[in-house]
Design an enzyme around this catalytic site. Sequence first.
Site, short mmCIF file in Angstrom:
data_model
loop_
_atom_site.label_atom_id
_atom_site.label_comp_id
_atom_site.label_asym_id
_atom_site.label_seq_id
_atom_site.Cartn_x
_atom_site.Cartn_y
_atom_site.Cartn_z
CB CYS A 1 -0.91 0.11 1.22
SG CYS A 1 -1.56 -1.43 1.80
NE ARG B 1 4.28 2.35 -1.18
CZ ARG B 1 5.56 2.21 -0.83
NH1 ARG B 1 6.48 2.88 -1.48
NH2 ARG B 1 5.90 1.43 0.16
CD1 TRP C 1 -0.98 -5.34 -4.63
CD2 TRP C 1 -0.28 -6.38 -2.79
NE1 TRP C 1 -0.56 -6.59 -4.99
CE2 TRP C 1 -0.13 -7.26 -3.89
CE3 TRP C 1 0.09 -6.84 -1.53
CZ2 TRP C 1 0.38 -8.54 -3.77
CZ3 TRP C 1 0.61 -8.14 -1.39
CH2 TRP C 1 0.76 -8.97 -2.52
CG ASN D 1 2.50 -0.46 4.02
OD1 ASN D 1 2.28 -1.63 3.73
ND2 ASN D 1 3.57 0.20 3.59
N GLY D 2 1.32 -2.87 6.19
CA GLY D 2 2.10 -3.88 6.91
C GLY D 2 1.22 -4.98 7.46
CD GLU E 1 13.57 -8.84 -16.10
OE1 GLU E 1 13.29 -9.59 -15.15
OE2 GLU E 1 13.16 -7.67 -16.19
CE LYS F 1 9.63 -6.91 -16.26
NZ LYS F 1 10.81 -6.87 -15.46
CD GLU G 1 6.38 -7.97 -13.73
OE1 GLU G 1 7.49 -7.59 -14.08
OE2 GLU G 1 5.97 -7.86 -12.55
CG HIS H 1 18.68 -32.25 -19.67
ND1 HIS H 1 19.31 -33.46 -19.81
CD2 HIS H 1 19.60 -31.32 -20.00
CE1 HIS H 1 20.57 -33.26 -20.17
NE2 HIS H 1 20.77 -31.96 -20.30
CE LYS I 1 8.71 -0.27 -9.28
NZ LYS I 1 9.20 -1.08 -10.41
#
Length: 617
Positions: free
Chosen positions: A4, A29, A78, A104-105, A487, A491, A494, A510, A612
């Site tokens: 958040c 956020r 969030w 937040n937390g 990476e 990308k 997400e 394999h 974020k």
Amino acid sequence: MHMCGIVGYVGAKDAQTVVVGGLRRLEYRGYDSAGIALVPSKGDLVSSKKAGKLANLEAQIEHSPLPAAHMGIGHTRWATHGAPNDANAHPPLAPQGKVAVVHNGIIENFLILREELENEGYEFLSETDSETVAFLLERQLATTSNLTEATRLVCERLEGAFTLVVASADHPDVVVGARRNSPLVVGLGDGENFLGSDVAAFIDHTKTAVELGQDQVVTVTADGIEVIGFDGLPAESTTYTVDWDVSAAEKGGYDWFMTKEIHEQPAAIAETLLGRQDASGRLQLDEMRLSDGELREVDKIIIVAAGTSFYAGMVAKYAIEHWTRIPCEVELASEFRYRDPILDRSTLIVTISQSGETMDTLMAIRYAKEQRSQVLSICNTNGSTIPRESDAVIYTHAGPEIAVASTKGFLSQVVACYLLALYLAQVKGVKYLDEIGQILEQLQDIPAGVQQILDNTQEMADLAEELVDSKAFIFLGRHVGYPVALEGALKLKELAYLHAEGFAAGELKHGPIAVIDQGTPVFVVVPPRARDQLQEKIVSNIQEVRARGAFTIVLVEEGDDSVLPFPDRVIRLPKVPTLLQPLVSAVPLQIFACELATRLGHDVDQPRNLAKSVTVE
Ligand code: M6R
């Protein structure tokens, strides 16, 4: 429980405008719900909150306006526990409607506290741990009329990680904030002051910020601030000037922050390299607080990070071992402390974090410090928790990264890791100054190489158009191209919400090669020709997947025509040394993910289910 964005304001301006403006800047956020509370006059507290993005709250306020006020708090959420609905949106109010809290937390002991309050007759309206704090505060204010003291006493009862910002109807001129293991900064204005999860919350109004330490309570009025510890004693705080301005936090003509940040990469790399050599050409890392003597003792490096930062670490491992001959491991922050790693005083822990707030990484740092290891952090956010708790820091100077998907963060992290590797090589005397100088020059050329790719983004846009109906993607690489493949896949996952997987190209046979089907798009990062063995092997890997029906897109350096007979599409990369290739090869993959997600109609800057700064474990 939430990560958040939090805003607080006291001053002459219209508080609603300032708070909502701050939330707009912090929306990256978290964007599951948003809410504000204002105190227009003594005894009167009003609030509005709404599930979904900030725009929903704005529409609600437009429909049902709130009275003008000069003090307010706000939150953009969030969600982790408790659905992202109106009831769980912040700020929760205490039963008498006179206290509002944004949080937040995670309050780890909230069930015990909630039970205690329920036994006293309190009725909870939400599933959040945050509502417990509002109720505790109301109860505390019945006997402690001072809002700061009441907040402090409530904090004493809380376990876990939290940032709290509090508004009380009986204190119309004050906002109180508190933090433990969760970010909160103060903005100092002229006749007005601010609180924010990060400086973006108030960058429109002031560039003067105050870092709050661990376990501190801050009392903010229009005229000043006062900081105390959870022990009630006056506490030290550090004031600093934010080194970027409003324009850095705006889209500047691009459709997405991500597009803007992709285009800022040449500058981000150049800035990260800036001022790192003294007049004699020796590398200098000013901000770093570890002495050369301490660095000479280092006999093992463990890089600890999450997500994209972890992939930057994977890239860095190749360079660190090659240039310094110091053994280097790379570990996911969320796994690190649970496997009982072997650490001692001569182990250097290198953490990488764009935000400087990632809880998994922070906890890994604390664990490493308990084991007496030295911790050096590579970070993009001045004043954030991770560099504060580390023994040493190298800042990436990429400017604020707003889009949830990291781009310039990644490239600048790789550059910062390379600077560290070269510095260690210099200190240990395992490389000559001119060799180091030569690599630094090659790094100085990278911004131009990245720019070359950015000058032709149409190619990746066309490819996205062509592959818009594909449902699964494979990315292959070898050596430093392997983390780039990971990476590239991240990308796409997400942003496009599609199945995308990165593999070391040699590993495909394999097992994973079984997933290749007719038309499966496979991106292949081809190492520079200078590494002929790697290059030849990957050419065989391209043929292997092609023989099984894959649609191959090959990223290959200019002038290397050896692969030309095999791929369906060729993306040219500027010619750079092997270890530096990730700094250019990652870029087309970023553009591709952004373009594909745009075509799929997704919100590129704020992908679903993400935020974020991941400030929960
Ligand atoms: O702020 P950090 O670098 O510590 O963040 C780590 C990850 O959460 C982050 O890189 C995440 O994977 C990005 N969304 C990837 O684009």
